[in-house]
Scaffold this motif. Structure first.
Motif, PDB file in Angstrom:
ATOM      1  N   MET A  10       0.883  -1.165   0.000  1.00 49.99           N
ATOM      2  CA  MET A  10       0.000   0.000   0.000  1.00 49.99           C
ATOM      3  C   MET A  10       0.923   1.218   0.000  1.00 49.99           C
ATOM      4  O   MET A  10       1.779   1.352   0.874  1.00 49.99           O
ATOM      5  CB  MET A  10      -0.923   0.005   1.216  1.00 49.99           C
ATOM      6  N   SER A  26      -5.316   2.995  -2.621  1.00 54.51           N
ATOM      7  CA  SER A  26      -6.392   2.300  -1.906  1.00 54.51           C
ATOM      8  C   SER A  26      -7.754   2.709  -2.454  1.00 54.51           C
ATOM      9  O   SER A  26      -7.920   3.795  -3.015  1.00 54.51           O
ATOM     10  CB  SER A  26      -6.319   2.602  -0.407  1.00 54.51           C
ATOM     11  N   GLU A  69      -3.867  -2.783   5.233  1.00 52.52           N
ATOM     12  CA  GLU A  69      -3.905  -3.690   4.077  1.00 52.52           C
ATOM     13  C   GLU A  69      -4.915  -4.819   4.270  1.00 52.52           C
ATOM     14  O   GLU A  69      -5.385  -5.384   3.293  1.00 52.52           O
ATOM     15  CB  GLU A  69      -2.514  -4.247   3.800  1.00 52.52           C
ATOM     16  N   PHE A  74      -6.777  -2.441  -2.121  1.00 51.81           N
ATOM     17  CA  PHE A  74      -5.869  -1.518  -2.793  1.00 51.81           C
ATOM     18  C   PHE A  74      -5.329  -2.187  -4.047  1.00 51.81           C
ATOM     19  O   PHE A  74      -5.374  -3.406  -4.184  1.00 51.81           O
ATOM     20  CB  PHE A  74      -4.738  -1.071  -1.857  1.00 51.81           C
TER      21      PHE A  74
END
Length: 85
Positions: A10, A26, A69, A74
């Motif tokens: 991410m 994201s 995450e 994402f």
């Protein structure tokens, strides 16, 4: 603005505020903030439905990002580094 500050899947970019970072890949807005008295605070929110949001504090940015995450989808850009024969 510097991008991919934490070298994680991410990606986060710097913002105009010191110690405050915004995810760039994201689905929902995600933020990471270094708070002197708390540590690292990770948060996300759905601007269309404010009941979909959460915030947690962590000791390290790595732990905060790992938590985000698992909470927010994402995208990732994968490179093809090998070719099948």
């Amino acid at each position: 603005m510097e991008k991919n500050v934490f070298n994680s899947m991410m990606k986060f970019s710097t913002t105009k505020f010191d110690g405050f970072y915004k995810a760039t890949n994201s689905v929902l807005p995600c933020y990471l903030e270094e708070v002197a008295t708390i540590g690292w605070v990770a948060s996300y929110e759905d601007p269309k439905d404010l009941t979909i949001c959460d915030e947690e504090s962590f000791d390290t940015p790595k732990a905060a990002i790992a938590w985000l995450e698992t909470k927010v989808p994402f995208s990732m850009n994968l490179k093809e580094e090998w070719k099948a024969v």
